[in-house]
Design an enzyme around this catalytic site. Sequence first.
Site, PDB file in Angstrom:
ATOM      1  N   THR A  75      38.652  47.802  11.835  1.00  7.46           N
ATOM      2  CA  THR A  75      38.174  47.285  10.547  1.00  7.46           C
ATOM      3  C   THR A  75      36.950  48.112  10.160  1.00  7.46           C
ATOM      4  O   THR A  75      36.333  48.903  11.320  1.00  7.46           O
ATOM      5  CB  THR A  75      37.877  45.852  10.432  1.00  7.46           C
TER       6      THR A  75
ATOM      7  N   TYR B 260      16.936  40.770  10.430  1.00  3.31           N
ATOM      8  CA  TYR B 260      17.659  41.861  11.089  1.00  3.31           C
ATOM      9  C   TYR B 260      17.011  42.463  12.001  1.00  3.31           C
ATOM     10  O   TYR B 260      16.968  42.372  13.234  1.00  3.31           O
ATOM     11  CB  TYR B 260      18.605  42.717   9.892  1.00  3.31           C
TER      12      TYR B 260
HETATM   13  P1  NAD Z   1      33.577  45.088  11.776  1.00  5.10           P
HETATM   14  O1  NAD Z   1      33.508  43.685  12.061  1.00  5.10           O
HETATM   15  O2  NAD Z   1      34.311  45.552  10.325  1.00  5.10           O
HETATM   16  O3  NAD Z   1      34.452  45.932  12.883  1.00  5.10           O
HETATM   17  C1  NAD Z   1      34.292  45.438  14.189  1.00  5.10           C
HETATM   18  C2  NAD Z   1      35.349  45.980  15.139  1.00  5.10           C
HETATM   19  O4  NAD Z   1      35.252  45.580  16.551  1.00  5.10           O
HETATM   20  C3  NAD Z   1      36.855  45.632  14.747  1.00  5.10           C
HETATM   21  O5  NAD Z   1      37.716  46.932  15.032  1.00  5.10           O
HETATM   22  C4  NAD Z   1      37.171  44.457  15.966  1.00  5.10           C
HETATM   23  O6  NAD Z   1      38.599  44.384  16.139  1.00  5.10           O
HETATM   24  C5  NAD Z   1      36.415  45.215  17.032  1.00  5.10           C
HETATM   25  N1  NAD Z   1      36.066  44.305  17.912  1.00  5.10           N
HETATM   26  C6  NAD Z   1      35.492  43.040  17.839  1.00  5.10           C
HETATM   27  N2  NAD Z   1      35.466  42.603  19.180  1.00  5.10           N
HETATM   28  C7  NAD Z   1      36.026  43.224  20.132  1.00  5.10           C
HETATM   29  C8  NAD Z   1      36.560  43.246  21.173  1.00  5.10           C
HETATM   30  N3  NAD Z   1      35.846  42.093  22.134  1.00  5.10           N
HETATM   31  N4  NAD Z   1      37.353  44.030  21.910  1.00  5.10           N
HETATM   32  C9  NAD Z   1      37.847  45.177  21.112  1.00  5.10           C
HETATM   33  N5  NAD Z   1      37.396  45.131  19.818  1.00  5.10           N
HETATM   34  C10 NAD Z   1      36.623  44.441  19.462  1.00  5.10           C
HETATM   35  O7  NAD Z   1      32.218  45.577  11.850  1.00  5.10           O
HETATM   36  P2  NAD Z   1      31.443  46.515  11.127  1.00  5.10           P
HETATM   37  O8  NAD Z   1      30.609  45.963  10.084  1.00  5.10           O
HETATM   38  O9  NAD Z   1      32.160  47.773  10.713  1.00  5.10           O
HETATM   39  O10 NAD Z   1      30.357  47.006  12.238  1.00  5.10           O
HETATM   40  C11 NAD Z   1      30.608  48.054  13.329  1.00  5.10           C
HETATM   41  C12 NAD Z   1      28.911  48.584  13.875  1.00  5.10           C
HETATM   42  O11 NAD Z   1      28.673  49.273  12.749  1.00  5.10           O
HETATM   43  C13 NAD Z   1      28.409  47.672  14.352  1.00  5.10           C
HETATM   44  O12 NAD Z   1      27.453  48.143  15.175  1.00  5.10           O
HETATM   45  C14 NAD Z   1      27.581  47.371  12.950  1.00  5.10           C
HETATM   46  O13 NAD Z   1      26.225  46.889  13.533  1.00  5.10           O
HETATM   47  C15 NAD Z   1      27.162  48.804  12.584  1.00  5.10           C
HETATM   48  N6  NAD Z   1      26.804  48.758  11.332  1.00  5.10           N
HETATM   49  C16 NAD Z   1      27.352  48.064  10.076  1.00  5.10           C
HETATM   50  C17 NAD Z   1      26.878  48.120   8.907  1.00  5.10           C
HETATM   51  C18 NAD Z   1      27.480  47.197   7.652  1.00  5.10           C
HETATM   52  O14 NAD Z   1      26.693  47.016   6.633  1.00  5.10           O
HETATM   53  N7  NAD Z   1      28.590  46.648   7.991  1.00  5.10           N
HETATM   54  C19 NAD Z   1      25.775  48.855   8.435  1.00  5.10           C
HETATM   55  C20 NAD Z   1      25.124  49.594   9.556  1.00  5.10           C
HETATM   56  C21 NAD Z   1      25.776  49.633  10.571  1.00  5.10           C
END
Ligand code: NAD
Length: 398
Positions: A55, A239
């Site tokens: 995701t 944050y």
């Molecule tokens: P998300 O919740 O969409 O995705 C998380 C992913 O991690 C998923 O594929 C899930 O299956 C996997 N996951 C979670 N726990 C797990 C485990 N124990 N084992 C295996 N897989 C596991 O999150 P996201 O928002 O895409 O975040 C991903 C990164 O991007 C993070 O580091 C977040 O801080 C960073 N980020 C997000 C944003 C935002 O606005 N969403 C902005 C900047 C940076």
Amino acid sequence: MPEQVVQQRSRGFICINSHPAGCAEAVARQIEVVRGGRPDGIEGPKRALIVGSSTGYGLASRIALGWGFGAKTLGVFFEKPPQGKRTATAGWYNTAAVQAAAKKEGLWAEGINGDAFSDEIKRETADTIARELGQVDLLIYSLASPRRTNPRSGETMQSALRPIGQSYSGKTIDLGNGQVTEAGAEPASEEEIRQTVEVMGGEDWGWWTELLLQEGLLADGARTLAYSYVGPEVTWPIYRDGTIGRAKQHLADTADRLDALLREKVGGGAWVSVNKAVVTQASSAIPVVPLYISLLFRVMKEKGVHEGTIEQMARLCFEHLQSGSEPKTDGARLIRLDDRELAEDVQQAVSELWPQVNTENLGELSDYAGFRSDFNELFGFGLDGVDYDSPVETDVAL
Ligand code: NAD
């Protein structure tokens, strides 16, 4: 399993089911964005491991690498399969759709479902790389998790979203009822800070990188990247300057350490990419962020500079990960994909709207409708072209 009609079901703001055809449509759209934006003749990594690939930013990274560079991708994720009449989680269907689309085009794409923090899943992943790919050129670490069991200590830790040093109160949207309310949080204890850094900091990223290195699974010039967020001042108390910010600092410190290691051992490198705020399951759970995103989307759409998750990851690939040059970074060695979000005119417009927004004018002053529709799409709902009244097969295998 007979096909069934799947209507969206929610508990509070959380969607508790997902639509397989809707998830497949969302994945197909991401693939089209990457295809449409691919510069001619560009080359990049050919074999990638994406940890957290089902995701959000990890999924988009996988699609951008696969369809942007023709990369073979191995994804690691933690999703629930379908069970009887219960649908799988969205990430399961996303992964099935990515792998099916890849297969159709003769592109190698496989997945490993399980806890990426565990030794077993690391072992299985390393064995799969050795057997199927030989080595990888790129490791993307995109985990977002509320908890982690450390396999060495056996301890299970929770991450907390709290300010540090002082309590916090700020505007937010109650996603359950669409009201603009005040969110409050008490300062974190030292223990909460420690646990958040253990869950969302760089330790596990380091272990993944070191394991692949030790086993000779990182190709010459291999790179690794993890993702972070900085955002505007209104979000800093909860944050950047809070528990999660400490974890992200640890991630950045880990990048510097891994960079030195990879340069010495394989002539590669490690970076943190600071991405913009987008709607994902992880970001929706952070107080303040959904309201900020709703205002930000309105401003960025009006200015014609809006980007979603896939546009960000396409830009990461095409501007920073192409073969033959290093990623472009700021003075702190960070890749900045949040440059358009943090542009002065964008932030000025958001900060003018911030004090005015309330429950009554939310629809008018912000793009809350855009936030909601992106949120529903995370679970495969509300996509044009998907017939939600027709039965679909929910028992989809990977
Ligand atoms: P998300 O919740 O969409 O995705 C998380 C992913 O991690 C998923 O594929 C899930 O299956 C996997 N996951 C979670 N726990 C797990 C485990 N124990 N084992 C295996 N897989 C596991 O999150 P996201 O928002 O895409 O975040 C991903 C990164 O991007 C993070 O580091 C977040 O801080 C960073 N980020 C997000 C944003 C935002 O606005 N969403 C902005 C900047 C940076």
